[in-house]
Design a protein around this motif. Structure first.
Motif, short mmCIF file in Angstrom:
data_model
loop_
_atom_site.label_atom_id
_atom_site.label_comp_id
_atom_site.label_asym_id
_atom_site.label_seq_id
_atom_site.Cartn_x
_atom_site.Cartn_y
_atom_site.Cartn_z
N ALA A 44 -10.59 1.84 -9.37
CA ALA A 44 -10.31 0.42 -9.15
C ALA A 44 -9.84 -0.18 -10.47
N GLY A 45 -9.03 -1.24 -10.39
CA GLY A 45 -8.53 -1.86 -11.61
C GLY A 45 -7.55 -2.95 -11.33
N ALA A 46 -6.48 -3.01 -12.12
CA ALA A 46 -5.51 -4.09 -12.03
C ALA A 46 -4.11 -3.53 -11.95
N ALA A 47 -3.21 -4.28 -11.27
CA ALA A 47 -1.80 -3.91 -11.16
C ALA A 47 -0.95 -5.03 -11.74
N HIS A 48 0.22 -4.65 -12.23
CA HIS A 48 1.20 -5.62 -12.74
C HIS A 48 2.57 -5.26 -12.18
N THR A 49 3.16 -6.16 -11.39
CA THR A 49 4.49 -5.95 -10.86
C THR A 49 5.48 -6.65 -11.78
N SER A 56 0.55 -12.52 -17.33
CA SER A 56 -0.77 -12.77 -16.73
C SER A 56 -0.66 -13.31 -15.30
N ASP A 57 0.46 -13.99 -14.98
CA ASP A 57 0.62 -14.55 -13.64
C ASP A 57 0.94 -13.48 -12.60
N LEU A 58 1.33 -12.28 -13.06
CA LEU A 58 1.72 -11.22 -12.13
C LEU A 58 0.71 -10.08 -12.09
N ILE A 59 -0.53 -10.35 -12.55
CA ILE A 59 -1.61 -9.36 -12.47
C ILE A 59 -2.35 -9.52 -11.15
N SER A 60 -2.65 -8.42 -10.49
CA SER A 60 -3.32 -8.44 -9.20
C SER A 60 -4.30 -7.28 -9.11
N PRO A 61 -5.25 -7.30 -8.16
CA PRO A 61 -6.22 -6.20 -8.04
C PRO A 61 -5.57 -4.94 -7.46
N ALA A 62 -6.13 -3.79 -7.82
CA ALA A 62 -5.62 -2.50 -7.34
C ALA A 62 -6.78 -1.53 -7.16
N ALA A 63 -6.59 -0.56 -6.29
CA ALA A 63 -7.60 0.47 -6.06
C ALA A 63 -6.90 1.74 -5.59
N ALA A 64 -7.59 2.88 -5.72
CA ALA A 64 -7.02 4.15 -5.29
C ALA A 64 -8.14 5.13 -4.98
N ILE A 65 -7.86 6.06 -4.09
CA ILE A 65 -8.76 7.18 -3.82
C ILE A 65 -7.90 8.43 -3.67
N ALA A 81 -4.35 7.67 -1.63
CA ALA A 81 -3.87 6.37 -1.17
C ALA A 81 -4.20 5.34 -2.23
N SER A 82 -3.24 4.46 -2.52
CA SER A 82 -3.46 3.39 -3.50
C SER A 82 -2.87 2.09 -2.94
N GLY A 83 -3.24 0.99 -3.56
CA GLY A 83 -2.69 -0.29 -3.10
C GLY A 83 -3.67 -1.43 -3.25
#
Length: 364
Positions: A44-49, A56-65, A81-83
């Motif tokens: 689990a962590g953070a994503a940046h598109t 900082s405005d384009l940071i969002s949560p992320a997770a993967a297994i 799977a991630s997303g």
């Protein structure tokens, strides 16, 4: 009277040597062997598109297994799977929007620590590199569709969902906790369709992830062979043999009798290197040959029949004899005083295979 004194002296010397010579138990270290195994990663962590708005405005949560299989010490594969959430935006006027996505991934992994530092299951820090492909399914883009686009036209705006192929690569590491668990840290980059964030840029959209989690080994990752012991021949200083005196009527003549010396130098399995615990025997041979300048030494190498082929064992026994000879030469013994031979596994001079990995050295 002289003969009685000499006999008593010989008995005292023999007794002292017998008390000194004690059995030594020598251990050949066990080996650690890699074992293919399955593993799982939960992250689990953070994503940046990547986009036009502030970072900082384009940071969002992320997770993967992920579930993977490490089939060699260096290489492994995994699927996963991630997303979660991605963001887009622009600055004139400043607006941001979020949407969701789910991505299936397939990666090839390279263990960098093992590649450069050899396999070690007890290493604390283990770095890996990976690359692969993914299938991305983006959905829930309602917020982008509800924005006022009069000031900014989004040419690739989509409504229900958007599918695209992703190329991906990254770097990660495992911080070992025990044989089964490790703290996992990973960073990855995903190259997606230009339509992913609904904006036309003329190139692919990039999304970056920073993830932390756990790596779980689902099986034993290595096996360890049992240590092997053998009884090594004790190393004891070779006493100077008492001289036998033959009394002649007149004049008295003393005849010195020099006893030959025998040393058995043992080796590890499939090795011709002289081990540290055998160096005292080499030194004893050198001392004897220096004390008796006319003496010569015969060195014969052997290998145990239970391992290797006859051809390999012959070469191995020859290398063992050569190494012992080179050790004597390095300490000042002339090559013309040394005779070298090799028996391979054709002759087994001892009762156990561990002892048959040896050189028998006889100096006289």
């Amino acid at each position: 009277m002289n003969m009685k004194k000499q006999l008593l002296l010989a008995l005292l010397i023999a007794g002292s040597v017998a008390s000194f010579a004690q059995e030594q138990r020598v251990k050949i270290e066990s080996k650690v062997i890699f074992k293919p195994h399955w593993f799982m990663q939960v992250q689990a962590g953070a994503a940046h598109t990547l986009g036009e708005a502030d970072f900082s405005d384009l940071i969002s949560p992320a997770a993967a297994i992920n579930v993977g299989y490490k089939f060699a010490p260096i290489f492994g594969v995994r699927i996963g799977a991630s997303g979660w959430q991605a963001k887009g935006g622009w600055v004139t006027p400043q607006q941001t929007y979020a949407f969701n996505y789910l991505q299936g991934n397939a990666d090839l992994m390279v263990d960098l620590s093992t590649l450069f530092c050899k396999f070690n299951p007890n290493r604390i820090f283990n770095a890996y590199l990976f690359g692969g492909v993914g299938f991305n399914h983006a959905f829930s883009n309602d917020k982008a569709n509800s924005l006022d686009t009069n000031m900014y036209q989004m040419e690739y705006l989509w409504k229900d969902s958007k599918n695209s192929i992703a190329g991906r690569f990254g770097l990660g590491c495992d911080l070992r906790l025990n044989d089964r668990l490790a703290i996992n840290i990973e960073g990855n980059a995903n190259a997606l369709s230009d339509k992913f964030n609904s904006k036309k840029a003329g190139n692919c959209d990039w999304q970056f992830n920073a993830l932390v989690g756990l790596s779980i080994k689902l099986g034993k990752s290595y096996t360890q062979t049992a240590p092997v012991y053998y009884e090594a021949e004790p190393v004891a200083p070779q006493p100077v043999q008492p001289q036998s005196v033959v009394e002649q009527p007149t004049p008295k003549e003393v005849v010195a009798v020099v006893e030959p010396m025998k040393q058995n130098v043992f080796f590890a399995l499939n090795s011709a290197r002289i081990q540290d615990d055998q160096l005292a025997k080499i030194n004893s041979l050198v001392d004897y040959l220096k004390q008796y300048p006319n003496a010569k030494v015969d060195i014969t190498g052997y290998a145990d029949k239970g391992t290797g082929t006859a051809k390999i064992n012959m070469k191995l026994s020859q290398a063992r004899a050569n190494n012992v000879a080179e050790a004597l030469v390095s300490k000042g013994i002339s090559t013309d005083r040394i005779t070298i031979g090799a028996k391979g596994d054709t002759v087994q001079p001892f009762a156990s295979p561990e002892e048959d990995r040896a050189c028998i050295c006889i100096a006289e």
